[in-house]
Design a protein around this motif. Sequence first.
Motif, PDB file in Angstrom:
ATOM      1  N   CYS A  64      37.441  42.456  30.365  1.00 46.38           N
ATOM      2  CA  CYS A  64      37.803  41.366  29.671  1.00 46.38           C
ATOM      3  C   CYS A  64      36.707  40.513  29.372  1.00 46.38           C
ATOM      4  O   CYS A  64      36.338  40.108  28.422  1.00 46.38           O
ATOM      5  CB  CYS A  64      38.794  40.571  30.463  1.00 46.38           C
ATOM      6  SG  CYS A  64      39.569  39.289  29.362  1.00 46.38           S
ATOM      7  N   ARG A  65      35.915  40.251  30.518  1.00 49.68           N
ATOM      8  CA  ARG A  65      34.679  39.421  30.161  1.00 49.68           C
ATOM      9  C   ARG A  65      33.707  40.047  29.240  1.00 49.68           C
ATOM     10  O   ARG A  65      33.221  39.375  28.193  1.00 49.68           O
ATOM     11  CB  ARG A  65      33.636  39.605  31.393  1.00 49.68           C
ATOM     12  CG  ARG A  65      34.135  38.439  32.754  1.00 49.68           C
ATOM     13  CD  ARG A  65      33.181  37.995  33.474  1.00 49.68           C
ATOM     14  NE  ARG A  65      32.804  39.288  34.516  1.00 49.68           N
ATOM     15  CZ  ARG A  65      33.613  39.769  35.592  1.00 49.68           C
ATOM     16  NH1 ARG A  65      34.616  39.007  35.950  1.00 49.68           N
ATOM     17  NH2 ARG A  65      33.282  40.637  36.094  1.00 49.68           N
ATOM     18  N   ARG A  66      33.509  41.369  29.416  1.00 50.43           N
ATOM     19  CA  ARG A  66      32.648  42.058  28.213  1.00 50.43           C
ATOM     20  C   ARG A  66      33.258  42.063  27.031  1.00 50.43           C
ATOM     21  O   ARG A  66      32.265  41.623  25.925  1.00 50.43           O
ATOM     22  CB  ARG A  66      32.477  43.552  28.634  1.00 50.43           C
ATOM     23  CG  ARG A  66      31.774  43.671  29.893  1.00 50.43           C
ATOM     24  CD  ARG A  66      31.199  45.236  29.736  1.00 50.43           C
ATOM     25  NE  ARG A  66      30.582  45.563  31.129  1.00 50.43           N
ATOM     26  CZ  ARG A  66      29.711  46.455  31.135  1.00 50.43           C
ATOM     27  NH1 ARG A  66      29.545  47.383  30.336  1.00 50.43           N
ATOM     28  NH2 ARG A  66      29.312  46.818  32.298  1.00 50.43           N
ATOM     29  N   LEU A  67      34.519  42.024  26.641  1.00 49.24           N
ATOM     30  CA  LEU A  67      35.116  42.059  25.448  1.00 49.24           C
ATOM     31  C   LEU A  67      34.901  40.535  24.899  1.00 49.24           C
ATOM     32  O   LEU A  67      34.688  40.499  23.641  1.00 49.24           O
ATOM     33  CB  LEU A  67      36.486  42.414  25.376  1.00 49.24           C
ATOM     34  CG  LEU A  67      36.743  44.008  25.675  1.00 49.24           C
ATOM     35  CD1 LEU A  67      38.455  43.939  26.086  1.00 49.24           C
ATOM     36  CD2 LEU A  67      36.481  44.834  24.695  1.00 49.24           C
ATOM     37  N   VAL A  78      43.681  39.655  24.245  1.00 50.81           N
ATOM     38  CA  VAL A  78      43.775  40.418  25.373  1.00 50.81           C
ATOM     39  C   VAL A  78      44.916  40.079  26.319  1.00 50.81           C
ATOM     40  O   VAL A  78      45.011  38.981  26.901  1.00 50.81           O
ATOM     41  CB  VAL A  78      42.393  40.473  26.268  1.00 50.81           C
ATOM     42  CG1 VAL A  78      42.779  41.247  27.829  1.00 50.81           C
ATOM     43  CG2 VAL A  78      41.364  41.292  25.793  1.00 50.81           C
ATOM     44  N   VAL A  79      45.687  40.922  26.588  1.00 47.82           N
ATOM     45  CA  VAL A  79      47.056  40.736  27.489  1.00 47.82           C
ATOM     46  C   VAL A  79      46.568  41.493  28.931  1.00 47.82           C
ATOM     47  O   VAL A  79      46.700  42.749  28.900  1.00 47.82           O
ATOM     48  CB  VAL A  79      48.252  41.185  26.764  1.00 47.82           C
ATOM     49  CG1 VAL A  79      49.502  40.937  28.065  1.00 47.82           C
ATOM     50  CG2 VAL A  79      48.576  40.570  25.564  1.00 47.82           C
ATOM     51  N   MET A  80      46.467  40.713  30.002  1.00 51.88           N
ATOM     52  CA  MET A  80      46.356  41.338  31.392  1.00 51.88           C
ATOM     53  C   MET A  80      47.829  41.532  31.849  1.00 51.88           C
ATOM     54  O   MET A  80      48.782  40.828  31.719  1.00 51.88           O
ATOM     55  CB  MET A  80      45.500  40.371  32.299  1.00 51.88           C
ATOM     56  CG  MET A  80      44.011  40.384  31.928  1.00 51.88           C
ATOM     57  SD  MET A  80      43.347  39.540  33.283  1.00 51.88           S
ATOM     58  CE  MET A  80      41.482  40.264  32.704  1.00 51.88           C
ATOM     59  N   CYS A  81      47.933  42.843  32.105  1.00 47.10           N
ATOM     60  CA  CYS A  81      49.257  43.193  32.560  1.00 47.10           C
ATOM     61  C   CYS A  81      49.105  43.904  34.098  1.00 47.10           C
ATOM     62  O   CYS A  81      48.550  44.910  34.304  1.00 47.10           O
ATOM     63  CB  CYS A  81      49.586  44.159  31.826  1.00 47.10           C
ATOM     64  SG  CYS A  81      51.614  44.523  32.240  1.00 47.10           S
ATOM     65  N   PHE A  88      46.541  32.693  41.854  1.00 46.85           N
ATOM     66  CA  PHE A  88      45.222  32.693  41.727  1.00 46.85           C
ATOM     67  C   PHE A  88      44.793  33.957  40.901  1.00 46.85           C
ATOM     68  O   PHE A  88      43.670  33.861  40.076  1.00 46.85           O
ATOM     69  CB  PHE A  88      44.358  33.145  43.239  1.00 46.85           C
ATOM     70  CG  PHE A  88      42.895  33.321  43.066  1.00 46.85           C
ATOM     71  CD1 PHE A  88      41.990  32.242  42.697  1.00 46.85           C
ATOM     72  CD2 PHE A  88      42.302  34.644  43.112  1.00 46.85           C
ATOM     73  CE1 PHE A  88      40.832  32.469  42.702  1.00 46.85           C
ATOM     74  CE2 PHE A  88      41.402  34.827  42.951  1.00 46.85           C
ATOM     75  CZ  PHE A  88      40.211  33.573  42.837  1.00 46.85           C
ATOM     76  N   ASP A  89      45.319  34.997  40.808  1.00 48.60           N
ATOM     77  CA  ASP A  89      45.209  36.291  39.962  1.00 48.60           C
ATOM     78  C   ASP A  89      45.273  36.004  38.431  1.00 48.60           C
ATOM     79  O   ASP A  89      44.581  36.318  37.678  1.00 48.60           O
ATOM     80  CB  ASP A  89      46.213  37.553  40.508  1.00 48.60           C
ATOM     81  CG  ASP A  89      46.015  38.041  41.784  1.00 48.60           C
ATOM     82  OD1 ASP A  89      44.740  38.092  42.120  1.00 48.60           O
ATOM     83  OD2 ASP A  89      46.972  38.113  42.426  1.00 48.60           O
ATOM     84  N   LYS A  95      40.747  32.835  33.424  1.00 49.13           N
ATOM     85  CA  LYS A  95      39.097  32.599  33.243  1.00 49.13           C
ATOM     86  C   LYS A  95      38.279  33.402  32.800  1.00 49.13           C
ATOM     87  O   LYS A  95      37.176  32.987  32.269  1.00 49.13           O
ATOM     88  CB  LYS A  95      39.050  32.236  34.785  1.00 49.13           C
ATOM     89  CG  LYS A  95      37.502  31.491  35.288  1.00 49.13           C
ATOM     90  CD  LYS A  95      37.989  29.869  35.512  1.00 49.13           C
ATOM     91  CE  LYS A  95      36.709  29.116  35.842  1.00 49.13           C
ATOM     92  NZ  LYS A  95      36.276  28.228  34.805  1.00 49.13           N
ATOM     93  N   GLN A  96      38.607  34.664  32.939  1.00 45.90           N
ATOM     94  CA  GLN A  96      37.821  35.979  32.314  1.00 45.90           C
ATOM     95  C   GLN A  96      37.898  35.923  30.833  1.00 45.90           C
ATOM     96  O   GLN A  96      37.315  36.672  30.071  1.00 45.90           O
ATOM     97  CB  GLN A  96      38.163  37.149  32.951  1.00 45.90           C
ATOM     98  CG  GLN A  96      38.232  37.127  34.534  1.00 45.90           C
ATOM     99  CD  GLN A  96      36.924  36.626  34.907  1.00 45.90           C
ATOM    100  OE1 GLN A  96      35.933  37.099  34.659  1.00 45.90           O
ATOM    101  NE2 GLN A  96      37.283  35.642  36.130  1.00 45.90           N
ATOM    102  N   GLY A  97      38.797  35.022  30.265  1.00 49.08           N
ATOM    103  CA  GLY A  97      38.909  35.256  28.737  1.00 49.08           C
ATOM    104  C   GLY A  97      40.321  35.845  28.361  1.00 49.08           C
ATOM    105  O   GLY A  97      40.792  35.896  27.095  1.00 49.08           O
ATOM    106  N   ALA A  98      41.352  36.218  29.411  1.00 58.19           N
ATOM    107  CA  ALA A  98      42.368  36.868  28.895  1.00 58.19           C
ATOM    108  C   ALA A  98      43.202  35.596  27.748  1.00 58.19           C
ATOM    109  O   ALA A  98      43.286  34.500  28.152  1.00 58.19           O
ATOM    110  CB  ALA A  98      43.254  37.112  29.831  1.00 58.19           C
TER     111      ALA A  98
END
Length: 121
Positions: A64-67, A78-81, A88-89, A95-98
């Motif tokens: 995610c950070r790289r994208l 970006v959808v984190m699943c 916290f997760d 925070k990483q940009g999701a």
Amino acid sequence: MSKVLIVEDSLAQREMITDLLKASGLTVTHATDGLEALEAIQEEPPDLVVLDIVMPKMNGYELCRRLKSDPKTQNVPVVMCSSKGEEFDRYWGMKQGADAYIAKPFQPTELVGTVKQLLRG
């Protein structure tokens, strides 16, 4: 038709998410880890990425950070699943940009609705 890249190392999870998104009219491609995803994205950027966090070679946070730091892909939602469902997760993922964070197990309507909303912009 919008193209979604699913980055998930679990075959069962990958197939379930694929079936849900295809049933809602989306084109779906796959990667099993972060490095494979980066290669796929360089070849043909998707309209959205659904991303697991715990994967071999490169985890979802790093991908995610790289994208989000690459001008060519920074606007791809970006959808984190992830099964990492603690507050916290979720915070760290955003925070990483999701653009969204969905904890597993999830309701199919939650995932499809989130993806469709982000694709509409």
